[in-house]
Write a protein that holds these residues in place. Structure first.
Motif, PDB file in Angstrom:
ATOM      1  N   GLU A  12       0.816  -1.202   0.000  1.00  0.00           N
ATOM      2  CA  GLU A  12       0.000   0.000   0.000  1.00  0.00           C
ATOM      3  C   GLU A  12       0.861   1.268   0.000  1.00  0.00           C
ATOM      4  OE1 GLU A  12      -2.112  -3.400   1.894  1.00  0.00           O
ATOM      5  OE2 GLU A  12      -0.173  -2.421   2.227  1.00  0.00           O
ATOM      6  N   VAL A  16      -3.720   5.137  -1.390  1.00  0.00           N
ATOM      7  CA  VAL A  16      -4.900   4.422  -0.905  1.00  0.00           C
ATOM      8  C   VAL A  16      -5.803   5.352  -0.105  1.00  0.00           C
ATOM      9  CG1 VAL A  16      -5.698   2.524   0.571  1.00  0.00           C
ATOM     10  CG2 VAL A  16      -3.678   2.213  -0.877  1.00  0.00           C
ATOM     11  N   TYR A 130      -9.502   1.069   1.123  1.00  0.00           N
ATOM     12  CA  TYR A 130      -8.704   0.059   0.424  1.00  0.00           C
ATOM     13  C   TYR A 130      -9.505  -0.603  -0.685  1.00  0.00           C
ATOM     14  CZ  TYR A 130      -6.041  -4.108  -0.645  1.00  0.00           C
ATOM     15  OH  TYR A 130      -5.358  -5.089  -1.316  1.00  0.00           O
TER      16      TYR A 130
END
Length: 362
Positions: A12, A16, A130
């Motif tokens: 990530e 995000v 997410y």
């Protein structure tokens, strides 16, 4: 051969959190950095989430992650490009897939392998961000990449909303750790999620990860690494789901045990069968995997011929952990399995693709 890499990861990035709702944006995870001459060495960047750092690479309750990607350890990697790991450069990742002989990758998160917060509202916001981000990031490669959704289990209603959204946008499974907070995966608390996942055709993907803070705090990562509070949790889930006969309650639901290897299966089946024998019941055999729709991700250097006595080849798949480890190792799983010489062509074909196709409902 249609090869499905059953376990790969994205790392990530801050992008995000652009998908957080405005009212939660001030609580977004932020990156903090420390010098590289400390105890943490090149693991010198962390997410600050709800007042806690993630990862926590030292002490009790510790764990390491390949996220955030701006730590020196990650920036200095040459095995894969940063863009391929963060999914900001899909072309680079697809080039790697082509080079490795992989048709489809199944994408798991990295940060969400960890229990992130005690605040249900923040957990809902993080999972929603997410899933939104992943639905957009993977859209251009939807035929080559399928993803696993995250759900805010502290809020069951929000979890149902999220898995419906995810399924509509290309997700093929729901991420679970082997324990979720203080609950076994056999806890009836999760039944509404199992019911909805079954209705939607989503698989239950039980991945290694420190999902139980209370259990994690028993273990010092400097002594046992992550064996007790990370690696063993899918094994615990396997035992609990069988002994409580959860697959019989949800006869269409598929369960997968991911990144825990598969050599533990004979041991756990043996222990369960001893209990069954004491009660005068019928012992489990390999047909249980078919009947319970259990799938296990093996590793290329395990004693697979022996394990096939316990796990049918139709229920054994394999993942490379791409994004987390050097492609010179496990990601070359196609050639490694083909070069073993102790597996039939049919078995290799099933482990490399057909079993994962069945498990993920591709």
């Amino acid at each position: 051969m249609h090869v499905v890499d059953a376990d790969t990861h994205i790392v990530e990035s801050e992008a995000v959190w652009d998908y957080l709702d405005e009212e939660m944006y001030a609580r977004r995870p932020i990156i903090i950095r420390v010098p590289s001459d400390t105890l943490y060495k090149t693991r010198n960047a962390f997410w600050l989430i709800d007042g806690n750092i993630r990862p926590k690479p030292a002490g009790r309750g510790g764990f390491t992650l390949h996220s955030p990607s701006v730590a020196d350890r990650e920036l200095n990697r040459t095995d894969t490009s940063l863009g391929s790991r963060e999914l900001s450069d899909i072309g680079s990742r697809i080039q790697d897939m082509d080079r490795l002989g992989v048709s489809v990758q199944i994408l798991y998160p990295t940060l969400f392998l960890v229990h992130l917060t005690e605040d249900p509202a923040l957990e809902v916001a993080l999972c929603q961000a997410y899933n939104r981000w992943m639905s957009h990031a993977s859209e251009a490669a939807s035929s080559r990449m399928k993803w696993i959704a995250v759900a805010p289990f502290a809020d069951l209603q929000a979890s149902l909303v999220q898995i419906n959204y995810a399924q509509e946008h290309g997700a093929v499974g729901v991420l679970f750790r082997g324990m979720e907070h203080n609950r076994s995966l056999a806890d009836p608390y999760f039944f509404p999620i199992y019911q909805e996942a079954s209705r939607l055709g989503l698989s239950i993907c039980i991945h290694t990860g420190p999902g139980s803070p209370a259990l994690s705090n028993v273990f010092d990562v400097s002594i046992g690494s992550g064996f007790g509070h990370i690696s063993l949790l899918p094994v615990i889930a396997f035992n609990d789901l069988i002994t409580r006969k959860i697959p019989e309650i949800f006869p269409d639901l598929r369960f997968g045990f991911i990144e825990a290897s598969s050599s533990w299966v004979p041991y756990v089946v043996h222990k369960i069968n001893r209990s069954i024998a004491r009660d005068g019941g019928t012992k489990l055999d390999s047909a249980m995997f078919r009947d319970y729709r259990f799938y296990v991700a093996c590793e290329a250097d395990e004693d697979i011929p022996y394990l096939l006595n316990y796990i049918p080849e139709d229920n054994m798949m394999i993942g490379s952990d791409y994004g987390h480890i050097d492609p010179a190792a496990e990601p070359r799983l196609v050639e490694r399995l083909n070069d073993r010489g102790d597996l039939s062509e049919s078995t290799v074909t099933k482990i490399l693709g057909q079993s994962a196709i069945a498990f993920y409902g591709l």
